[in-house]
Design an enzyme around this catalytic site. Sequence first.
Site, PDB file in Angstrom:
ATOM      1  N   HIS A 138    -133.669  -3.612  20.740  1.00 21.32           N
ATOM      2  CA  HIS A 138    -132.789  -3.970  19.628  1.00 21.32           C
ATOM      3  C   HIS A 138    -133.165  -3.272  18.317  1.00 21.32           C
ATOM      4  O   HIS A 138    -134.333  -3.135  17.977  1.00 21.32           O
ATOM      5  CB  HIS A 138    -132.788  -5.490  19.409  1.00 21.32           C
ATOM      6  N   HIS A 147    -135.524  13.339  22.159  1.00 26.36           N
ATOM      7  CA  HIS A 147    -135.519  13.171  23.615  1.00 26.36           C
ATOM      8  C   HIS A 147    -136.523  12.080  23.968  1.00 26.36           C
ATOM      9  O   HIS A 147    -137.726  12.244  23.727  1.00 26.36           O
ATOM     10  CB  HIS A 147    -135.888  14.494  24.296  1.00 26.36           C
TER      11      HIS A 147
HETATM   12  O1  JB2 Z   1    -129.571  29.841  23.913  1.00 30.15           O
HETATM   13  C1  JB2 Z   1    -129.288  29.472  25.058  1.00 30.15           C
HETATM   14  C2  JB2 Z   1    -130.248  29.104  26.032  1.00 30.15           C
HETATM   15  N1  JB2 Z   1    -131.594  29.013  26.016  1.00 30.15           N
HETATM   16  C3  JB2 Z   1    -131.968  28.584  27.242  1.00 30.15           C
HETATM   17  N2  JB2 Z   1    -127.960  29.385  25.447  1.00 30.15           N
HETATM   18  C4  JB2 Z   1    -127.592  28.981  26.708  1.00 30.15           C
HETATM   19  N3  JB2 Z   1    -126.297  28.906  26.996  1.00 30.15           N
HETATM   20  N4  JB2 Z   1    -128.496  28.626  27.631  1.00 30.15           N
HETATM   21  C5  JB2 Z   1    -129.791  28.682  27.294  1.00 30.15           C
HETATM   22  N5  JB2 Z   1    -130.885  28.398  28.012  1.00 30.15           N
HETATM   23  C6  JB2 Z   1    -130.824  27.965  29.396  1.00 30.15           C
HETATM   24  O2  JB2 Z   1    -131.201  26.608  29.466  1.00 30.15           O
HETATM   25  C7  JB2 Z   1    -131.799  28.689  30.303  1.00 30.15           C
HETATM   26  O3  JB2 Z   1    -131.324  29.949  30.692  1.00 30.15           O
HETATM   27  C8  JB2 Z   1    -131.895  27.707  31.478  1.00 30.15           C
HETATM   28  O4  JB2 Z   1    -130.931  27.926  32.474  1.00 30.15           O
HETATM   29  C9  JB2 Z   1    -131.618  26.360  30.796  1.00 30.15           C
HETATM   30  C10 JB2 Z   1    -132.860  25.498  30.765  1.00 30.15           C
HETATM   31  O5  JB2 Z   1    -133.092  25.117  32.086  1.00 30.15           O
HETATM   32  P1  JB2 Z   1    -134.442  24.396  32.551  1.00 30.15           P
HETATM   33  O6  JB2 Z   1    -134.221  23.942  33.955  1.00 30.15           O
HETATM   34  O7  JB2 Z   1    -135.596  25.288  32.262  1.00 30.15           O
HETATM   35  O8  JB2 Z   1    -134.589  23.199  31.544  1.00 30.15           O
HETATM   36  P2  JB2 Z   1    -133.537  22.081  31.186  1.00 30.15           P
HETATM   37  O9  JB2 Z   1    -133.319  22.155  29.743  1.00 30.15           O
HETATM   38  O10 JB2 Z   1    -132.367  22.127  32.065  1.00 30.15           O
HETATM   39  O11 JB2 Z   1    -134.346  20.755  31.549  1.00 30.15           O
HETATM   40  C11 JB2 Z   1    -135.512  20.385  30.830  1.00 30.15           C
HETATM   41  O12 JB2 Z   1    -135.243  19.208  30.088  1.00 30.15           O
HETATM   42  C12 JB2 Z   1    -134.833  18.114  30.898  1.00 30.15           C
HETATM   43  C13 JB2 Z   1    -134.470  16.972  29.983  1.00 30.15           C
HETATM   44  C14 JB2 Z   1    -136.622  20.156  31.827  1.00 30.15           C
HETATM   45  O13 JB2 Z   1    -137.826  19.891  31.141  1.00 30.15           O
HETATM   46  C15 JB2 Z   1    -136.280  19.004  32.731  1.00 30.15           C
HETATM   47  O14 JB2 Z   1    -137.378  18.697  33.596  1.00 30.15           O
HETATM   48  C16 JB2 Z   1    -135.936  17.772  31.903  1.00 30.15           C
HETATM   49  N6  JB2 Z   1    -135.494  16.700  32.803  1.00 30.15           N
END
Ligand code: JB2
Length: 214
Positions: A138, A147
């Site tokens: 609350h 996050h």
């Molecule tokens: O400037 C950007 C950019 N920078 C990174 N523009 C766009 N359009 N995409 C971007 N990315 C992309 O974010 C990367 O190329 C990659 O595909 C994606 C990040 O993927 P990753 O699997 O490394 O992390 P995530 O952000 O999807 O997940 C993180 O955060 C979640 C909350 C991880 O730590 C997870 O374990 C966590 N659950």
Amino acid sequence: MSCSRKTVIIGAGGHAKVVIDILRSMPQLEIVGCIDRSNVRTVMQLPVLGDDDLLPQLWNADVKHAFVAIGNNQIRQRLAKRATEIGFTLINAVSPYAHISESASLGSGIAIMPGAIVNAEAVIDNYAIINTSSSIDHECYIGESCHVAPGSHLSGNVHVQEGAFLGTGTTVIDGIHIGAWTVVGAGSVVVRNIPAQCLAYGVPARIIPHQQSL
Ligand code: JB2
């Protein structure tokens, strides 16, 4: 008459996969694909359409809604602001398996994952992630682009300022303030206020003097 809202997901990594699961439970949305800077071609059977430069073109092609599904708080905030400037409406991805109090307030571009609980009069600001099975009690305030990682638990009246990251399994006692862009390490128990732009961890959580030492 169709009233589906064409929606693009920005990001195509692990976080996007969880977000896609949630958005697919919203029948009013038509997900056109993802935007990512990597050369991955598909994610969860959705096409990766191109990089961020494609966003204005998509908006002109009647894709008016977007969700930024990138875990990194700074990147997510930057892309959310850019998408908003182009004209996109940022939708929320709220799992049907989350509990959100009727009296809670949600901004835009927020992800609330399965099993999360947001209790009475909590405020979740724009672009925040309330991750799997975490609880926000609350009157908590979760600032823009924060996050709260999976399995974290915040007692009542906790204030977490912009961009802060609470690692997996963080526990915070009631009334605590955590400053902007601070990182709290996984499994920490926070029993004292933590200022802005710190790294803190442990049980109880203590501020670590040099962030770059990790
Ligand atoms: O400037 C950007 C950019 N920078 C990174 N523009 C766009 N359009 N995409 C971007 N990315 C992309 O974010 C990367 O190329 C990659 O595909 C994606 C990040 O993927 P990753 O699997 O490394 O992390 P995530 O952000 O999807 O997940 C993180 O955060 C979640 C909350 C991880 O730590 C997870 O374990 C966590 N659950």
